[in-house]
Design an enzyme around this catalytic site. Structure first.
Site, PDB file in Angstrom:
ATOM      1  CG  ASP A  71      -1.821   1.022   1.503  1.00 17.54           C
ATOM      2  OD1 ASP A  71      -1.500   2.103   0.728  1.00 17.54           O
ATOM      3  OD2 ASP A  71      -2.774   1.053   2.293  1.00 17.54           O
ATOM      4  CB  VAL A  72       2.915   2.980  -2.491  1.00 19.63           C
ATOM      5  CG1 VAL A  72       3.978   1.933  -2.223  1.00 19.63           C
ATOM      6  CG2 VAL A  72       2.054   2.490  -3.754  1.00 19.63           C
ATOM      7  CD  GLU A  73      -2.955   5.173   1.114  1.00 15.75           C
ATOM      8  OE1 GLU A  73      -3.722   6.147   1.315  1.00 15.75           O
ATOM      9  OE2 GLU A  73      -3.413   3.995   1.597  1.00 15.75           O
ATOM     10  CD1 TRP A  74       1.742  11.904  -2.224  1.00 14.71           C
ATOM     11  CD2 TRP A  74       3.409  11.061  -1.086  1.00 14.71           C
ATOM     12  NE1 TRP A  74       3.059  11.792  -3.147  1.00 14.71           N
ATOM     13  CE2 TRP A  74       3.972  11.277  -2.604  1.00 14.71           C
ATOM     14  CE3 TRP A  74       4.434  10.376  -0.329  1.00 14.71           C
ATOM     15  CZ2 TRP A  74       5.113  10.807  -3.082  1.00 14.71           C
ATOM     16  CZ3 TRP A  74       5.621  10.294  -0.882  1.00 14.71           C
ATOM     17  CH2 TRP A  74       6.064  10.574  -1.993  1.00 14.71           C
TER      18      TRP A  74
END
Length: 377
Positions: free
Chosen positions: A255-258
């Site tokens: 899970d890649v997010e800012w």
């Protein structure tokens, strides 16, 4: 004399009859040594201080109609040695890194794979051979139709997720205690479960959710929330340490997010982001034998992932429009279409997701032969 002889004979007969009757009564007081094939007499009296221990272990037997579970008989334990029910049910007492899949091992006669075991009455069913808790795809539970509600429904028009067959959810500790059977009945065919984030945090509900989702018949997978202030290798090792390697599980997810609420304020360059992701995903693929799925949101995708990882499956968040409009040209496997779902079995809101294909493609994916990426249209 003849009369006297008759009277004597009668008195003697009465005495003999009385003795025989008393012997019959006494005989009724003795325990019988006779046993039957259905009732086994214990060799010694059972102590009053014995109770059964309740266990959660189940066994799946495969049938064409789905996976059937039964609970094997619990062993007898002395009260002094038996653990309390509260201790037995505490999922969080297991140390980090020691989570393992539970199976039960019972002896059984070997049969060829093509031969069905004979059907027997319930009281006489023989324990099956040791089976993985994950049934083969062709024996997977039937797909449950969509029955969720939404606190903030969106009209997606002709591209509504309702037109797709296989719906599911993603959960974490924020959903609290979940009634997985009710959630399954509402249309959750799969669940992605928060496992880890960073290099030292394990979701406290992960193992409980991991086991209970499987017991309710959902296909399950685990996801890791990537933390940009730790090395990718450390994070991959932490995920591998805590997420069991199980046949039939869905591919692991990064899970890649800012995250504006994170203690890590770092925003690496695009090149550094892609490098870190590649290191993490390579480690997971080597360990689990499955290519990881990338989950992302619109802003992070715009900044980092356009045109990248074309040979990886994507899980896209798009809660206001179809993914084809938010991520033009990107192929995807799962679509998170709502963050405000409502369902029996969960208190509060839950994320709703859908698989891109139909039931046949879903079963092919579960069997390891499905196309891992779907068209973007």
């Amino acid at each position: 004399m003849r009369i006297f002889g008759v009277v004597s004979f009668m008195l003697a007969s009465l005495c003999l009859a009385g003795c025989s009757s008393t012997a019959g009564v006494d005989a009724l007081q003795l325990p019988s040594s006779e046993t039957t094939s259905s009732v086994v007499r214990p060799s010694a009296p059972v102590s009053k201080g014995v109770r059964t221990a309740v266990t959660e272990k189940t066994v799946e037997t495969a049938s064409m109609s789905g996976a059937t579970r039964f609970t094997p008989p619990a062993p007898l334990l002395d009260e002094d040695n038996a653990s309390s029910d509260a201790d037995a049910g505490d999922e969080n007492s297991r140390p980090f890194g020691l989570a393992e899949e539970e199976t039960a091992n019972f002896p059984a006669t070997d049969l060829p794979d093509s031969v069905e075991p004979p059907v027997q009455e319930a009281a006489l069913v023989s324990p099956p051979k040791r089976l993985s808790r994950a049934a083969p795809a062709m024996l997977a539970s039937p797909v449950t139709r969509y029955a969720f509600r939404d606190a903030k429904p969106i009209n997606f028009g002709r591209s509504s997720p309702r037109h797709l067959a296989v719906h599911g959810v993603d959960v974490s500790r924020w959903q609290g205690n979940i009634n997985w059977e009710k959630l399954r009945a509402q249309g959750a065919n799969f669940a992605y479960i928060k496992a880890t984030d960073g290099g030292d945090h394990l979701d406290p509900m992960f193992m409980k959710n991991w086991r209970n989702a499987d017991a309710a018949g959902l296909k399950r997978g685990a996801y890791h929330f990537f933390y940009w202030c730790r090395t990718a290798g450390e994070q991959a090792d932490w995920f591998i340490r805590n997420v069991p390697k199980v046949d039939g599980a869905l591919p692991p997810v990064i899970d890649v997010e800012w995250n504006g609420e994170s203690s890590c304020r770092r925003k690496p360059s695009r090149e550094k982001v892609l490098e870190k992701m590649q290191v993490f995903m390579d480690k997971l693929e080597r360990h689990y034998g499955q290519r990881p799925i990338i989950y992302t949101s619109p802003d992070f995708y715009r900044d980092n992932l356009r045109g990248a990882f074309l040979d990886y499956p994507f899980w896209l968040r798009a809660v206001a429009a179809h993914p084809s409009k938010v991520y033009p040209g990107r192929k995807w496997l799962f679509w998170q279409y709502s963050g405000s779902g409502l369902s029996h079995g969960v208190t509060g809101r839950i994320d709703l997701n859908v698989f891109r294909g139909d039931e046949r493609q879903w079963r092919a994916l579960l069997g390891g032969g499905g196309q891992m990426m779907a068209d973007a249209d």
